[in-house]
Design an enzyme around this catalytic site. Structure first.
Site, PDB file in Angstrom:
ATOM      1  N   HIS A  33       0.835  -1.222   0.000  1.00  0.00           N
ATOM      2  CA  HIS A  33       0.000   0.000   0.000  1.00  0.00           C
ATOM      3  C   HIS A  33       0.864   1.265   0.000  1.00  0.00           C
ATOM      4  CE1 HIS A  33      -3.266  -2.765   1.231  1.00  0.00           C
ATOM      5  NE2 HIS A  33      -2.346  -3.264   2.045  1.00  0.00           N
ATOM      6  N   SER A  62      15.343  21.204 -16.367  1.00  0.00           N
ATOM      7  CA  SER A  62      14.184  22.043 -16.659  1.00  0.00           C
ATOM      8  C   SER A  62      14.680  23.339 -17.286  1.00  0.00           C
ATOM      9  CB  SER A  62      13.427  22.331 -15.363  1.00  0.00           C
ATOM     10  OG  SER A  62      12.716  23.550 -15.472  1.00  0.00           O
ATOM     11  N   LYS A  82      16.365  21.513 -11.053  1.00  0.00           N
ATOM     12  CA  LYS A  82      15.683  20.274 -11.410  1.00  0.00           C
ATOM     13  C   LYS A  82      16.578  19.255 -12.112  1.00  0.00           C
ATOM     14  CE  LYS A  82      11.763  19.279 -11.214  1.00  0.00           C
ATOM     15  NZ  LYS A  82      10.504  19.777 -11.754  1.00  0.00           N
ATOM     16  N   GLU A 119       9.845   8.279 -17.116  1.00  0.00           N
ATOM     17  CA  GLU A 119       8.493   8.783 -17.392  1.00  0.00           C
ATOM     18  C   GLU A 119       8.047   8.423 -18.807  1.00  0.00           C
ATOM     19  OE1 GLU A 119       8.227  12.999 -16.310  1.00  0.00           O
ATOM     20  OE2 GLU A 119       9.473  12.558 -14.574  1.00  0.00           O
TER      21      GLU A 119
END
Ligand code: ARG
Length: 458
Positions: A156, A277, A283, A290
């Site tokens: 979980h 970024s 970043k 992804e």
């Protein structure tokens, strides 16, 4: 370039029809398979005496030349041809005249295309399998370096019980081994030669189907000519196996993305395999992971497309089936592309062992072991469970951990506790004691690594 089927038609084909009907834009990648298949067919025609031996030899020699010329760039595939089969036959006829026209004896483009896709996908399956084996090898290496790297195992997405990073990585190895198995299984059923099915009803010529099958490395011949030209199960099976691979890569990617976040910071990706970024200078983004996660949707889409194309068409061949190639090639190419980037990303990532260990120290992931300690002292598990539950609540109240809670507090909840509890809940110990096969103890994980390495060697 002229169509192969002109005789019956009085008018020229409309440009719109040709553009819509043509498949050469995506089937030209099968040129080698198409030519290889034709060489086998021509040899068989000669051996069976269906065409003159000398003509068969001329045809096979010239097909080899065409193959070499395409490979070297001397011959460009004409994208105005209807499909790759038309192009190759047209080129052969241009070079050999009458003799070239004999190649298509006892054959139809329907069994020809069914053959070509099989030859092509068989090769692609081997390529994908090799890449997955490479990923497994990398994971075994990374696991080997981390058999003592304690991390929290989750259920979980809540910290649950202590495991090691090696054990976690080897879970993916188990999935990937099944993927290789599934690909091999799909390949086995795919490796049946449909040539000789003709358009749908076989042929009256005395062909030798076994010979062509043997020449092309098939395990056997298809048993029914109608099925031979209308079966695309092998595309669907492969797309399904590829989809499951993408499920695995996507779950792995999701974890990579989480582990890279400041909230986890379990790993850091190599600069060469992350991106920045344009506005936020701090970043470092896990774009590869992804994109892999995102591209899984594409492959599932390809599977859905194939299932939908096939579900409503009456036997045997229908033009709908031309849609098979773009879908299955896209699925194959996507999986290969994902693996190409994913493998070095895993190979070069830095494992932040301390952060994993610190995360494992919080979250009471040794609570089960604490209860097991009481069970060893004779308490029934349910009572032990309840006692440790109370201790956890007490720790949360006081801002402590099971390791830092004083022994007096333990004794107040259950008189069976003594100093030995601290040893029993030591995280390293909790992992080391999980010796059963398949568990996270270093011995068990070493055995998993050994078995996986053996699996990819065969
Ligand atoms: N381009 C076609 C395909 O990919 C080849 C088979 C053509 N057969 C036919 N009967 N039109 O399916």
């Amino acid at each position: 370039m002229a169509q192969l089927w002109k005789g019956r038609f009085k008018k020229e084909l409309a440009k719109e029809t040709n553009d819509f009907n043509s498949s050469i834009g995506f089937d030209s990648r099968m040129y080698e398979e198409d030519i290889t298949g034709s060489i086998a067919h021509a040899r068989m025609l000669g051996d069976a005496g269906i065409i003159e031996k000398s003509e068969s030899e001329k045809i096979t020699a010239e097909l080899k030349n065409i193959l070499e010329d395409i490979k070297s760039g001397a011959l460009e595939i004409d994208l105005n041809a209807e499909d790759i089969h038309t192009f190759v036959e047209g080129e052969l006829t241009a070079r050999l005249g009458q003799t070239g026209k004999r190649l298509h004896t006892a054959r139809s483009r329907n069994d020809q295309v069914a053959l070509d896709i099989r030859l092509c996908l068989r090769k692609e399956i081997d390529a994908v399998s090799d890449m997955i084996k490479e990923l497994i090898a990398v994971l075994c290496d990374r696991a080997g370096e981390n058999t003592l790297t304690i991390m929290p195992g989750y259920t979980h997405l809540q910290r649950a019980q202590p495991i090691t990073f090696a054990h976690h990585l080897m879970a993916y190895v188990s999935m990937l081994c099944r993927d290789i198995d599934r690909l091999a299984d799909a390949r086995r059923r795919m490796n049946i030669c449909p040539l000789g099915s003709g358009a749908l009803a076989g042929t009256t010529y005395p062909i030798d189907r076994e010979e062509t099958a043997r020449l092309l490395g098939f395990d056997g011949i298809s048993q029914n000519s109608v099925d031979g030209v209308s079966d695309r199960d092998f595309c669907i099976e492969l797309a399904s196996a590829l989809s499951i691979i993408m499920v695995h890569l996507s779950r792995f990617s999701e974890e990579i993305i989480m582990w890279c976040s400041w909230e986890f910071k379990f790993i850091e990706l190599d600069d060469a395999f992350s991106t920045g970024s344009s506005i936020m200078p701090q970043k470092k983004n896990p774009d590869i992971a992804e994109l892999v996660r995102g591209k899984s949707g594409r492959v599932f889409g390809d599977l859905t497309a194939l299932l939908t194309v096939m579900k409503g068409i009456a036997l045997a061949y229908n033009k709908d089936m031309q849609e098979d190639k773009e879908a299955i090639f896209d699925a194959v190419d996507t999986v290969k592309m994902c693996l190409t980037a994913f493998i070095p990303m895993i190979k070069t990532m830095t494992v932040l062992k301390e952060n994993m260990r610190n995360a494992a120290a919080r979250g009471f992931i040794n609570a089960t072991d604490c209860a097991d300690y009481l069970v060893a002292k004779g308490l029934p598990f349910r009572d032990a469970y309840k006692a440790v539950g109370e201790l956890v609540a007490l720790c949360i109240d006081k801002g402590l951990t099971l390791e830092t809670l004083a022994i007096d507090e333990y004794k107040k909840v259950c008189s069976l506790f003594d100093e030995g509890v601290y040893d029993a809940i030591n995280l390293e110990k909790c992992v080391l004691c999980r010796l059963a096969p398949g568990g996270p103890s270093p011995q068990s994980v070493e055995a998993q690594i050994k078995a996986a390495r053996k699996f990819i060697e065969k």
